[in-house]
Design a protein around this motif. Structure first.
Motif, short mmCIF file in Angstrom:
data_model
loop_
_atom_site.label_atom_id
_atom_site.label_comp_id
_atom_site.label_asym_id
_atom_site.label_seq_id
_atom_site.Cartn_x
_atom_site.Cartn_y
_atom_site.Cartn_z
N GLU A 135 -3.16 -4.52 13.32
CA GLU A 135 -2.75 -4.80 11.94
C GLU A 135 -1.28 -4.45 11.67
N ARG A 136 -0.66 -3.70 12.55
CA ARG A 136 0.76 -3.34 12.38
C ARG A 136 1.69 -4.27 13.16
N ILE A 168 4.40 2.36 8.11
CA ILE A 168 5.42 1.88 9.03
C ILE A 168 6.69 2.61 8.65
N PRO A 200 2.22 -3.30 3.95
CA PRO A 200 3.00 -4.36 4.59
C PRO A 200 3.40 -5.49 3.64
N SER A 207 5.39 2.53 14.11
CA SER A 207 4.06 2.53 13.52
C SER A 207 3.59 3.98 13.50
#
Length: 151
Positions: free
Chosen positions: A18-19, A80, A121, A75
């Motif tokens: 997901e990052r 982040i 994000p 990450s």
């Protein structure tokens, strides 16, 4: 969090799924906007951009064998991380960034000395980060860095 990797590509492959897309987009924005002279590498276990020894032979004062760090992305466990040493070293740049961030992001800025914690994000201000990247050349960063060392 530091990853035991040798390249930015290996770093991206090692982080949670997901990052990956936001880190890849941040990396692309940085690479598209940083003035020439900075080099991308793995620095302190993160994707980093440094002033290489070919431009600044003295290297980083904490460990002269290392090139002069400037910017990193990582990450972390809950966010982040976007680490920009220019924001840490230049008060006017910090103020500019804080003001511009408030104009484009609906959430409050979560920031340490050089770390901007990007927790959502969907709220990453890619255009603002791109603009920030254009503001300091390697030569300007060396000047700011040395000016702060002499204080």
């Amino acid at each position: 969090m530091q990853y035991k990797v040798n390249t930015p590509e290996e770093y991206i492959e090692s982080i949670p799924e997901e990052r990956r897309a936001p880190i890849e987009k941040l990396r692309a924005v940085i690479n598209e906007n940083l003035p020439s002279g900075f080099e991308e590498c793995i620095s302190y276990g993160m994707i980093g951009w440094v002033v290489p020894h070919s431009i600044y032979p003295a290297g980083y004062h904490c460990d002269p064998k290392l090139p002069l760090p400037f910017l990193s992305i990582a990450s972390q466990k809950n966010f982040i991380g976007f680490y920009h040493m220019g924001i840490y070293a230049d008060h006017q740049l910090t103020q500019w960034f804080q003001e511009e961030y408030a104009k484009v992001v609906p959430t409050k800025l979560d920031m340490g000395k050089s770390c901007i914690r990007l927790k959502k994000p969907e709220h990453i201000p890619y255009d603002l980060i791109g603009e920030l990247c254009t503001l300091i050349t390697p030569e300007k960063w060396i000047e700011v860095y040395e000016g702060n060392l002499k204080r």
